[in-house]
Design an enzyme around this catalytic site. Structure first.
Site, PDB file in Angstrom:
ATOM      1  CG  HIS A  62      -3.489  -3.572   3.380  1.00 14.76           C
ATOM      2  ND1 HIS A  62      -2.447  -2.895   3.990  1.00 14.76           N
ATOM      3  CD2 HIS A  62      -4.215  -2.638   2.723  1.00 14.76           C
ATOM      4  CE1 HIS A  62      -2.563  -1.595   3.721  1.00 14.76           C
ATOM      5  NE2 HIS A  62      -3.623  -1.419   2.948  1.00 14.76           N
ATOM      6  CD  GLU A  98      -0.741  -5.336   5.910  1.00 10.82           C
ATOM      7  OE1 GLU A  98      -0.557  -5.945   4.839  1.00 10.82           O
ATOM      8  OE2 GLU A  98      -1.196  -4.169   5.968  1.00 10.82           O
ATOM      9  CB  CYS A 117      -0.955  -0.022   1.192  1.00 12.78           C
ATOM     10  SG  CYS A 117      -2.311   1.162   1.003  1.00 12.78           S
TER      11      CYS A 117
END
Lengths: 996, 272
Positions: free
Chosen positions: B224, B226, B96
């Site tokens: 994302h 994560e 990002c």
């Protein structure tokens, strides 16, 4: 000589920002534009060499792939140009990051009088675009005259070589700071000065204040430090501390309550003590998980043996009402400082929002400062940028549209934090200051921001007077401070911490010094945004993104080392003492010397007359309506009502998954598009434990009785967390009251006594229901005076008061997030249950509102019965006997059966005659009554038996089943009442805001 | 415990550092959150790490183009160290805001071993505002990308206002010629979204959601990974969970897509 860099997107590329302006101009004003291109302008008010300017242009401010730029005006096609820039003193966040970047790459430091200012130039093309229309777009879409200035150029008055010129909104005060002493020879003198200086001293406080400063011993002490009569700073300090905002005089007041229908009357002494403090203290004995309440910036509850959660809620109504974006971003960023300043500091793990505004498509004669549509756009974006740029998830929020909020909107912001239970062997929730510790201000600098709040709004602007009263929060500066504070906390350097919000240093230092019983402050050390602030202004300024800390001298070097590492400014502004005195100097000149306990000494209590009149005596009655026969159209129309329909466009703008803690998201179901009952996060990444969070707002019921509004609001919030798997034996509450003025005045507030009675009743409901459900109030706030005077069709003003409103937040523990529930039906063949009894309670309902009625039978809560059901449902979810669970809220079963079906992308076959009910003869009552205490759940057939055992003795019934065919079919025995495909329902539910 | 060491940047408005560090830790790396200034002052040295992660957030508030100022600071203060890190064959991940940053640094696409050429951009979403939504991703199995080995599809959240992938035609062609367009926004059936909103959430050209350099050792993506480090992170978790409990199967057998953790595991295991 300033420099001006213009930057724009390459001509062949799509300008999303410009397109947004074009679309809104057409949607909002019917002004058809061909195209809008945006030009971003940096006005660099510093002497830089050509080499330096070139470097900034090439290396920083121009993207070679997407942008072009020039230090001369860019030749972009237009019919009209709108230039928009900030007024002096308004926080220019982009300007300050531009400076940071410039200092970084050029290796220079800007002087206090040098700066970079950002502004925008919009190039509009469109057939016969008039200057009037351009001005409308500027004033009602692109800019707000409170914080911004704008100019309109036509083809003839635009000079392509000069462009907009060089506009530097620099603050120049040309003022020598000075301390004034205030004569107090009579109450009258002081009253007059209070009015002149907008001290807003309560007339009843004035004798107490004079008595203190006229006391011979006090005067003797003061003479020793070179003071006699009170200084302006001292009176400003007292006025801040005594304000309703800081001191909650209304809730601590005496209410002479009278029920006009029975003649009975009684005195309620202190709503806070009797209805909030007492029950919470009582419940703390039963609830060992309550760690810290009623004294700090936020309440603290136990998450697990190693972690505590922290919660509080705020409102930011008046500023948002004037400058929606600035007010809202300042509100959310501000509330995030509360958990950060609770105990020795906590990490922010969640935020939420609640917006109450007028009808979005209002086209009546009243003229609010901002149209509800624009106001809503602004507060949505303000909370969005404040939350997203802080890196804090926003997984829950609500919006209520009601005419009453035309006078003043409500912006609720709530923050949840997490702290370790212990820090270096010390309890994290405890803190105190001690003599010898350093008083440190960290974060942003001080300007005229927020001084005397909104009263300054009436001031006229010059080109260089700061528009100080409206602030724009700066999440970037605060995020750096947040990371910094957590690191110094974990090293055990923080002895005390609190935020600078309302009252600024005046309240943060004043309150923290109570522990050590004194402090000595050297005001000249406080870093300023610009010169020329008077001492009293430095002391009470509400400039944002600042915290006040107490640090041991031996820790100072390490503290400053970490401060530098995080790029955060920290300054020692004084020392804590045990002198018993608040002692303030400026370059050794005395500014203040008052007893620490002055504010506690004998100020008179506020008093209110409260007259209650039951609804039936106020002319409320149940409407006489025959039973409708077109239930399909009726339910489709209800689904499209503003307070029921989809708000997906808002939820998707909020980052609700940062920190990777997201379990139950704001939008759930097979289509990921139905609003959840509650949010669940898993704030500790290596744990299965979760926090469930919900909020509710049902102000419409206040029209009938604020007691039941309050009871139902609390009950809804509880059911919301229980529906996702929250533990009913561990629910903490946060109460946020927003009330119209309750001070009676025959001309200005003729119904003040009634509104006061509503407040008393609301607080009593809060006490009763929280005691019954055993919900300690972890935190709460009140915001009074939710009224506005709007100019009407003939020039005169009309007072518009908000409904008596309570937002209730519930936070609960989830033992294992793996067993969390969502509302969407999961499998064909599952059984559909209704839990709880349906009564004839349509008063204030969406159904009655839809038909233009209020009614009388307001829904009522019976906690003793309901809580049994909630505990049973909790056990059923915990034993994994439930496939989906959803509370029944506004709109009743008719609306919420639809939610479950729409969520599952599955059909449903229902027989209304099976619904457990009392005193209900009609289908419309069954379908739309808003009786609390109810759920719709689905259960796998194989679990039916176990489930039934668990619910023995509790009112519930199986009323149908989930079907593969995507139709929602509702029958009364064998008579079909309603039949519609769920995607038809969904499109009706999404229609109102689908283009946003 | 593997000896692989991962450095996760933090500070100046970055905000996905904790979960990214946790993801590397879960992938058995020794992972540390390191403040940008600690690298600049030399307090921490890049040499001690095998993997460097530029994470999500709003660095310097993203007021002047997402990731722009972070890139400027890294370039002026750490430029050579970064190039040495790449030269040493170590891995760089940009998620990002981190993707936006390494693109502005020129670390991507890194054609012909040139890691200072800024020739792709991530600009404003066509919808004009920040958007948080889950997307389907098609993984280019021909790509050299080390982070996506053995992956064919993913579901991850996007959370950005400036994620529209832009580049000139020749650059796009080179990207596809070298299979450097690692991730494409896809329809639920796994085929590229063809620009269709909301499947392609921002208007990215060729549905590009992530790219790598020719060596596959530098990888940037807008979604994302994560944010999917636990099954309950997935928006359909409660639905898969019902299926699983009723059929006695586990979540994967019920069709639940792989966790984003795989990307971190691939990076860590590359060194062991």
């Amino acid at each position: 000589m300033p420099h001006r860099l213009e930057i724009t997107i390459k001509p062949h590329l799509f300008d999303a920002e410009g397109e947004g302006v074009r679309r809104k101009a057409s949607d909002y004003f019917g002004i058809d534009l061909q195209s809008v291109r945006t030009i971003h302008i940096l006005t660099i008010d510093a002497d830089l060499s050509d080499r330096q300017l070139h470097m900034l242009q090439q290396e920083v401010f121009t993207n070679p792939v997407t942008q072009i730029s020039s230090y001369d005006p860019l030749p972009v096609e237009f019919d009209r140009i709108i230039w928009v820039g900030y007024r002096p003193g308004v926080r220019d966040n982009a300007g300050s990051t531009a400076m940071e970047a410039a200092e970084d790459i050029l290796g220079i430091k800007f002087a206090l009088h040098q700066a970079i200012y950002t502004s925008k130039r919009f190039c509009l093309t469109g057939k016969n675009l008039t200057a009037e229309n351009a001005d409308k777009i500027a004033g009602e879409l692109l800019a707000n005259d409170i914080i911004q200035q704008w100019r309109i150029y036509g083809k003839n008055d635009w000079d392509p070589s000069k462009g907009i010129g060089y506009i530097c909104p620099r603050v120049i005060l040309n003022h020598e700071p000075r301390i004034e002493t205030i004569p107090i020879d009579s109450d009258h003198t002081l009253q007059v000065i209070s009015d002149q200086r907008r001290l807003a001293l309560n007339p009843r406080d004035i004798p107490t204040i004079r008595a203190y400063f006229l006391d011979e011993d006090v005067r003797a002490e003061r003479r020793l430090v070179g003071l006699d009569q009170p200084t302006d700073l001292e009176l400003e300090y007292i006025s801040q501390a005594r304000s309703d905002h800081c001191n909650h005089n209304t809730f601590q007041g005496r209410f002479f309550y009278k029920d006009l229908s029975t003649g009975e009357s009684n005195v309620v002494d202190n709503l806070f003590k009797t209805c909030i403090e007492a029950p919470t203290l009582e419940l703390m004995k039963k609830k060992p998980w309550v760690v810290s309440v009623l004294w700090d910036n936020a309440g603290v509850g136990r998450f697990d043996e190693n972690h505590y959660y922290v919660i509080t809620g705020e409102t930011h109504n008046s500023p948002s009402n004037m400058e929606a974006y600035g007010g809202a971003i300042t509100g959310i960023v501000g509330v995030y400082r509360d958990p950060l300043g609770t105990g020795k500091g906590s990490k922010l793990v969640m935020g939420s929002y609640g917006f109450c505004v007028g009808e979005r498509d209002y086209n009546g004669p009243l003229k609010p400062k901002l149209h509800p549509r624009r106001l809503l756009d602004g507060v949505i974006e303000g909370v969005r940028d404040g939350g997203n740029k802080s890196g804090i998830p926003t997984p829950f929020g609500q919006v209520i549209f009601h005419h009453g909020y035309m006078g003043k909107c409500l912006v609720f912001v709530t923050a949840v934090g997490l702290m370790p239970a212990m820090i270096r062997g010390e309890p994290a929730e405890q803190k105190k200051t001690s003599p010898g510790q350093l008083v440190i201000m960290t974060g942003g600098r001080v300007g005229k921001d927020g001084i005397h709040g909104v009263t300054a709004a009436s001031e006229t602007f010059s080109d260089h007077t700061p528009a100080g009263h409206v602030q724009i929060g700066d999440p970037y500066t605060q995020k750096k401070m947040h990371d910094f504070i957590l690191e110094v906390r974990d090293e055990g350097l923080i002895q005390y911490i609190t935020d600078n919000g309302g009252g600024g240093l005046s309240s943060s230092v004043g309150e923290s010094a109570r522990f050590s019983n004194g402090c000595k402050i050297e005001l000249e050390k406080v870093p300023l945004k610009y010169q020329g602030l008077d001492q009293w202004e430095i002391w009470i300024s509400e400039s944002q993104e600042r915290m006040t800390l107490a640090i041991n001298p031996e820790d100072f070097d390490r503290f400053m080392e970490l401060s530098r590492k995080h790029g955060v400014e920290s300054t020692v502004i004084g020392q804590y003492t045990d002198s018993g005195k608040l002692h303030i100097t400026y370059e050794n000149k005395p500014c203040a010397y008052v007893n620490m306990d002055l504010l506690k000494s004998g100020f008179p209590q506020w008093e209110f007359e409260a007259h209650w009149q039951p609804a039936e005596h106020r002319g409320f009655f149940e409407p006489v309506i025959g039973e409708p026969d077109n239930f399909k159209k009726l339910i489709l129309d209800l689904l499209s009502r503003p307070n029921i329909c989809s708000k997906e466009w808002i939820a998707r703008q909020y980052d609700h998954e940062v920190q990777a803690t997201s379990v139950i998201k704001p939008l759930v179901g097979a289509g990921r598009d139905i609003h959840t009952d509650a949010a669940v996060i898993r704030p500790v990444l290596n744990s299965q434990t979760g926090l469930a969070f919900s909020q509710s707002l049902i102000p419409e019921y206040s029209a009938i009785d604020a007691y039941h509004m309050t009871a139902c609001t609390i009950d809804e919030a509880i059911r919301r967390v229980v529906a996702v798997g929250g533990d009913p034996s561990h629910i903490g509450g946060v109460d946020n009251f927003c009330w119209p003025d309750i001070g009676f005045d025959p001309r200005r507030n003729p119904d003040g006594k009634f509104k006061a009675a509503q407040l008393v009743r609301s607080c009593q409901a809060l006490r009763d229901i929280c005691m019954a459900y055993e919900i300690p109030l972890l935190s709460g706030k009140d915001s009074m005076y939710v009224d506005g005077h709007l100019s009407g069709p003939y020039g005169g003003t009309h007072k518009v008061s908000a409904l008596e409103t309570l937002q209730f937040s519930a936070i609960s523990l989830v033992n294992d997030v793996a067993r969390c529930m969502t509302l969407d039906s999961k499998m064909p063949g599952d059984l559909v249950y209704v839990l709880g009894i349906t009564r004839d309670e349509l008063g204030g309902s969406e159904y009655y509102q839809h038909l233009g009625y209020v009614g009388l039978n307001v829904p009522e809560v019976t906690p003793s019965k309901f809580s049994l059901l909630y505990r049973a449902l909790f056990r059923a979810i915990d034993k994994e006997l439930v496939a989906s669970a959803h509370g029944v809220y506004r709109g009743g079963l008719g609306v919420h059966l639809a939610m479950v079906a729409m969520g599952g992308h599955l059909g449903m076959k229902i027989d209304l005659s099976l619904i457990p009910c009392e005193g209900v003869e009609r289908v419309d009552t069954l379908l739309f009554s808003e009786t609390p205490g109810r759920f719709v759940i689905t259960v796998a057939p194989e679990n039916q038996e176990t489930f039934n055992k668990l619910f023995k003795g509790i009112p519930y019934a199986c009323i149908g089943n989930v079907t593969q065919k995507t139709d929602l079919v509702i029958q009364l025995q064998n008579r079909e009442i309603f039949h519609a495909d769920i995607f038809e329902l969904k499109s009706a539910w999404k229609r109102p805001f689908k283009n946003l | 415990m593997s000896k692989t060491r991962a450095l996760v940047l933090t500070g100046f408005g970055l905000n996905c550092d904790h979960e990214t560090a946790f993801a590397f830790k879960s992938a058995e790396a020794i992972s540390e959150r390191v403040h940008i200034n600690s690298l600049i002052t030399g307090e921490v040295s890049l040499d001690n790490y095998n993997i460097m992660a530029f994470v999500g957030g709003f660095s310097w508030a993203d007021d002047h183009g997402a990731g722009v100022i972070q890139a400027v600071r890294m370039k002026t203060k750490l430029g050579d160290k970064l190039l040495a890190f790449i030269e040493a064959g170590k891995l760089i991940l940009g998620i990002c805001n981190g993707f936006q940053t390494i693109v502005n640094l020129g670390l991507l696409p890194g054609f012909e071993n040139n890691y200072q050429n800024r020739c792709v951009a991530l600009t404003w979403n066509d919808c004009g505002r920040f958007r948080n939504d889950w997307v389907h991703l098609k993984v280019n199995t021909d790509s050299p990308c080390i982070f996506t080995r053995n992956l064919t599809h993913l579901e991850l959240p996007v959370r950005h206002g400036e994620g529209k992938f832009l580049a000139d035609e020749p650059v796009l062609r080179q990207l596809s010629d070298h299979s450097m367009a690692v991730l494409q926004y896809a329809l639920p059936d796994g085929t590229p979204a063809g620009g269709k909103f909301p499947f392609n959430p921002n208007g990215s050209l060729n549905d590009i959601a992530g790219i790598c350099d020719p060596t596959g050792k530098i990888f940037g993506l807008m979604p994302h990974p994560e944010a999917l480090i636990h099954p309950t992170n997935h928006p359909d978790y409660t639905r898969y969970h019902q299926k699983a409990t009723r059929t006695g199967k586990n979540l994967d057998e019920c069709g639940m897509p792989p966790l984003g953790l795989k990307i971190f595991e691939n990076a860590v295991s590359y060194f062991s």
